[in-house]
Design an enzyme around this catalytic site. Structure first.
Site, short mmCIF file in Angstrom:
data_model
loop_
_atom_site.label_atom_id
_atom_site.label_comp_id
_atom_site.label_asym_id
_atom_site.label_seq_id
_atom_site.Cartn_x
_atom_site.Cartn_y
_atom_site.Cartn_z
CE LYS A 1 -10.29 -22.21 -41.13
NZ LYS A 1 -11.20 -21.14 -41.52
C1 LIG Z 1 -11.11 -20.73 -43.37
C2 LIG Z 1 -12.30 -20.90 -43.57
C3 LIG Z 1 -12.56 -20.38 -45.05
C4 LIG Z 1 -12.36 -21.17 -46.24
O1 LIG Z 1 -12.10 -22.57 -46.45
P1 LIG Z 1 -11.20 -23.77 -46.57
O2 LIG Z 1 -11.01 -25.01 -45.52
O3 LIG Z 1 -9.61 -23.05 -46.26
O4 LIG Z 1 -11.14 -23.16 -47.92
C5 LIG Z 1 -14.13 -19.67 -45.46
N1 LIG Z 1 -14.96 -19.16 -44.37
C6 LIG Z 1 -14.39 -18.92 -43.11
C7 LIG Z 1 -14.79 -17.87 -41.64
C8 LIG Z 1 -13.01 -19.47 -42.40
O5 LIG Z 1 -12.93 -19.80 -41.52
#
Ligand SMILES: *Cc1c(COP(=O)(O)O)cnc(C)c1O
Length: 460
Positions: A108
């Site tokens: 993220k």
């Molecule tokens: C947010 C997240 C996901 C999921 O991603 P999306 O974009 O919501 O599908 C998967 N793994 C981790 C470690 C995350 O922080």
């Protein structure tokens, strides 16, 4: 570039007009009116920042000085390497795209670091200020706070479920001492936090008066930023521009994999987008059957960042499936409210043509995959990445390179690594003793009126 809403009735807007917004006024999500086509051959060999400029320019064509903002967001010093998202080859044709070397050790950061630059620059131009209100179950909140810390004109109010995050996640977020960040630990669950955000946003007068903004995963700029690393991973894993590759993506809100779908629509030779869910398998069911059945609440699992009952970005994909018919999307979501499900099995051929494959990984699969990857390749993957690797391998095809997205580092999820391997995950330098740092947060009741008073007290 103009953006239209998936529900079809909101006015068309430019990128800068939707940057700070969550939902469109008609309740839909913004998507580009049409996607630009890029020539992959012209992009090979570019650095991450150069590639990001090339991919994002047509999507953010009204942002002054976009190149400089992109270069500030994707500095090697922030992401730990010149590659920003290095590719690790486990064996010929099987790769890990490392997206988790940013400040909070989860993918993220890649979108949030750019969002921080875009927000600060837009606010400086308009002279306005913004109060970001968000809810987190762990990774989003810390990525947002690390990106917004010290940014002029921006305050962050981040709601987290009191006592329900891992010690590492808590420490990572609550240790920040910047005056523009407010950690509000809510006595309740993540769903309670999300409901509070919704309740505050439903008060249009309060929202306008205090300029409440969002950084949740439906923000289009976050999706756009994520398109870039699909191109980067493609070039790192291939030598020629005709070669097709497949990506395996651990999914929750459908934001990450939807970015892959956008990359494919922009001309990247992607064969399969392999979607992995954990025990919360709504999306796997959809891609196998064409039926979308929302569940009441997500069940807690050992890949907690994928514990999502309603995948918010999914609406963007459905908009394309139904031929970009906003009225049809509105009807489908009304049906979802009424009956808890809708059925697009009639569009099976179109779903297949869009490149998706899917599967589910459960706790035992996760542990077995962490062990197997460690034994075979000497690499420790986090529980979310393990879900992606498990499902990716089930769909692997001879002659098609498979790129598994690493969405977090194992250090964030020590408990599951201990269960799988009987030892502690490695910590990257700089994270030793994180839990011992002084923490700053306030515990609040799950009460919307009290939350509004709390925001008003710090906002001006
Ligand atoms: C947010 C997240 C996901 C999921 O991603 P999306 O974009 O919501 O599908 C998967 N793994 C981790 C470690 C995350 O922080």
């Amino acid at each position: 570039m103009r953006y239209v809403s998936t529900r079809g009735t909101a006015p068309r807007r430019r990128f800068s007009e939707i940057l700070l917004e969550g939902l469109a006024p008609d309740g839909g999500l913004y998507v580009p009116e049409s996607l630009p086509r890029l020539e992959p051959g012209a992009l090979r060999g570019k650095s991450y920042a150069e590639l990001a400029c090339a991919v994002l320019q047509p999507l953010m064509d009204d942002v002054p000085g976009l190149d400089a903002l992109v270069r500030r967001a994707y500095r090697p010093a922030v992401f730990g390497s010149d590659a920003i998202t290095p590719l690790a080859t486990l064996e010929p044709g099987l790769h890990l795209l490392r997206l988790s070397n940013g400040p909070t050790l989860a993918f993220k950061d890649l979108a949030m670091q750019l969002l921080g630059e875009l927000f600060e620059s837009a606010l400086a131009r308009s002279g306005a200020t913004l109060n970001i209100l968000g809810a987190t179950s762990g990774d989003t909140g810390s990525a947002a706070e690390h990106a917004m810390r010290g940014k002029r004109g921006i305050r962050v109010f981040m709601l987290s479920p009191h006592g329900r995050m891992s010690a590492f996640q808590r420490a990572q977020m609550y240790c920040l001492q910047d005056a523009n960040l407010h950690n509000l630990a809510v006595k309740g669950t993540f769903d309670d936090c999300q409901d509070l955000v919704k309740a505050v946003n439903a008060d249009a007068e309060f929202k306008a008066r205090y300029r409440i903004g969002a950084v949740n995963s439906i923000n289009w700029a976050r999706v756009a930023a994520q398109v870039v690393y699909y191109f980067k991973g493609y070039f790192a894993a291939t030598r020629s521009d005709g070669q097709e590759v497949s990506f395996a993506v651990p999914s929750g809100n459908f934001g990450n994999i939807y970015a892959g779908y956008v990359a494919r629509a922009m001309g990247l030779p992607v064969r399969r987008l392999i979607l992995a869910t954990n025990e919360n398998d709504v999306l796997d069911e959809f891609f196998r059957t064409g039926r979308y059945r929302a569940r009441g609440a997500a069940v807690p699992t050992s890949s907690p960042s994928m514990d999502i009952a309603k995948a918010s970005n999914f609406e963007r994909y459905v908009f394309d499936l139904v031929g970009r018919d906003g009225a049809r999307v509105s009807d489908l979501w009304a049906e979802l409210e009424r009956r808890g499900e809708f059925d697009l099995a009639a569009l099976k051929a179109r779903i297949a043509a869009s490149g998706f494959a899917s599967g589910t990984s459960r706790h035992a699969d996760r542990l077995a995959t962490i062990r197997a990857v460690h034994e075979r390749f000497g690499v420790v993957v986090d529980p979310h990445t393990a879900d992606g690797v498990k499902v990716g391998l089930e769909h692997r095809e001879p002659g098609v390179p498979l790129i598994c997205l690493e969405t977090a580092l194992p250090a964030k999820f020590a408990e599951t690594i201990r269960e799988a391997l009987g030892r502690e995950p490695e910590r990257p330098p700089g994270f030793e003793g994180l839990e011992a740092l002084p923490q700053r947060y306030e515990v609040i009741a799950a009460d919307a009126a009290a939350l509004k008073r709390r925001i008003a007290a710090s906002a001006d």
